[in-house]
Design a protein around this motif. Structure first.
Motif: not given
Length: 510
Positions: A267-269, A277-285, A348-352, A367-373
């Motif tokens: 499960p995601v922790k 913070k790094i991931l949240d601030d990277a709105t461009e991805g 699991a972070h939405p900006n990945i 990657a498949i479990s988190r839906g990241v290509p």
């Protein structure tokens, strides 16, 4: 009356409590994270579990668990460049012995460790089941020592000889060995020939070189009276494989083979605050870059490292790179490095937006479990096959680390990150992967207890495991048919000859 039911339940639980030994020998966290849930869950179910592992859980809440650490075997990985030893570009015919000599050294070091020796020599120890990572046959001697049924466990597939042990059919063209790095949908004539030759060679090597060598090692640590290791490995009750029909070609399997799958997905922790913070601030991805635990970025050749740095520097995204050193020379401004990263939680972070990976099975499943290509960059072992499956399933692209240039790598990352078809497709694949009646861990626990209850699973053993290649390939039947046909042809030929001679004699008389 009301006290009777709890007492019965308690008594039943005591009956079901068994002594289980697990030996998971290979020093690689990507392998061990597949096995850790097994011994943890068996312990939680009330079994007394003893485990030999380079990566103990060290969880004080698991009161039924005894862990013997062989973490020192990671020194062997430092001394031997596993990436070069198992490279996809080496001659695997020549390298097979080098790979297993490396395994010899690890196995002997573990058997020679103080706690493991004490376990083997302790005459009071008894086990109802032994789980063995099937990387080296010497560990099957534990079955002879403790007179307990064995279950082989692998964090991926096994070589052809591993399938032979449980009598599972193999086909060198339909299912080439993972060490061959074949990933074409249709093999060329040369690839087919090479696959057939390697299938024969690997079997010969296993049965005539590796097993006899392992038996000599077993006599050293288990005593000269230990049954032959080759016979003990054939006594294997079941084989647990961490495979799935999406990443491995679907193949017929005997009842003794159990497919695990997604054992290590958790499960995601919450992320550490700095990473959050790094991931949240990277709105461009964000592009996540990691080559796993065995192929370390810090060990890459300078030319490839330069190519990667140049490609990453031109991306319009933040890059999070697992770099196993304090300093990355020439690090671009958009790149953040860390020696270690919580991969499953990062993915699991939405900006990945994309994951550059070596193509290991565990990383691909995460990657498949988190839906990241993905963008696959395979170096060794089963990685080329996995990356080709990534491409075939439409969940990413692949590059060859030997030939890739800056533009190719950059364009692949941008395409995967920007084109929504990869994102849509990997979610479809995720749904396929997880749509099943029970989890891999549930299957493993159920079948482990099944083998304990029945003191083995000989009734599930395929007759193919005990038949000689001579009979399996119907050589006797074919030879008999050839002889009969030859006799018929010979008799027919002679009859025609005699008839011809007889006609000639009649013409002479006339």
């Amino acid at each position: 009356m009301y006290l009777t039911i709890p007492l019965i339940l308690l008594f039943s639980r005591t009956i079901l409590c068994s002594n289980i030994l697990g030996v998971f020998m290979f020093p690689s966290i990507s392998h061990q994270i597949v096995y850790q849930p097994i011994w943890k869950e068996l312990s939680l179910r009330g079994h007394n579990v003893t485990v030999v592992t380079p990566n103990p859980l060290n969880d004080p809440s698991l009161t039924n668990l005894t862990e013997i650490s062989v973490h020192f075997t990671y020194d062997f990985l430092k001394q031997t460049k596993i990436q070069e030893l198992m490279s996809k570009d080496v001659n695997v015919f020549q390298n097979l012995d080098a790979i297993f000599r490396f395994m010899d050294a690890i196995a002997e070091a573990e058997l020679n460790s103080t706690q493991f020796k004490q376990l083997i020599d302790d005459q009071s120890k008894q086990f109802d089941l032994i789980l063995i990572e099937c990387f080296h046959p010497v560990m099957y001697a534990l079955s002879g020592r403790f007179k307990a049924p064995i279950i082989g466990v692998s964090s991926l597939g096994v070589l052809a000889a591993g399938y032979d042990i449980v009598g599972n059919p193999t086909h060198p063209v339909l299912y080439p060995d993972v060490l061959l790095s074949f990933h074409d949908k249709e093999l060329s004539l040369w690839q087919k020939t090479k696959s057939v030759m390697f299938s024969l060679w690997s079997r010969y090597y296993h049965h005539n070189i590796l097993v006899p060598r392992a038996h000599e090692m077993a006599k050293k640590y288990f005593g000269k009276d230990i049954p032959y290791v080759g016979d003990l490995e054939k006594n294997q009750s079941m084989l647990f494989l961490n495979v799935n029909p999406l990443m491995y070609p679907p193949r017929p399997t005997v009842p003794a083979i159990v497919e695990m799958g997604q054992m290590h997905i958790k499960p995601v922790k919450p992320l550490p605050q700095d990473l959050q913070k790094i991931l949240d601030d990277a709105t461009e991805g964000v592009v996540y870059f990691s080559l796993g635990s065995n192929v370390k970025s810090v060990n890459l050749a300078e030319t490839l490292r330069t190519t990667i740095i140049e490609a990453l520097s031109e991306l319009p995204y933040q890059v999070l790179w697992k770099w196993e050193s304090d300093h990355l020379e020439g690090k671009p401004k958009n790149v953040v490095t860390r020696k270690w990263l919580p991969q499953q939680d990062i993915l699991a972070h939405p900006n990945i937006r994309a994951f550059v990976t070596q193509g290991g099975l565990q990383s691909t499943e995460e990657a498949i479990s988190r839906g990241v290509p993905l963008i696959g960059m395979p170096f060794m072992g089963d990685q080329p096959m996995n990356v080709q499956k990534i491409i075939d399933m439409g969940i990413g692209l692949g590059v060859d680390p030997v030939t890739v240039n800056k533009e190719e790598l950059k364009n692949c990352i941008i395409e995967v990150a920007e084109d929504k078809k990869y994102n849509r497709r990997i979610k479809e694949v995720r749904d396929l992967l997880y749509d099943k009646p029970m989890t891999g861990l549930e299957k493993v626990v159920w079948w482990s207890e099944y083998v304990i209850r029945h003191k083995g699973a000989k009734h599930l053993r395929s007759p193919t495991a005990d038949i000689s290649w001579f009979n399996y390939l119907l050589v006797d039947v074919i030879l008999t048919a050839v002889v009969i046909i030859s006799i018929i042809i010979y008799v027919g030929f002679k009859a025609i000859q005699l008839s011809s001679v007889h006609r000639n004699d009649k013409h002479k008389i006339l």
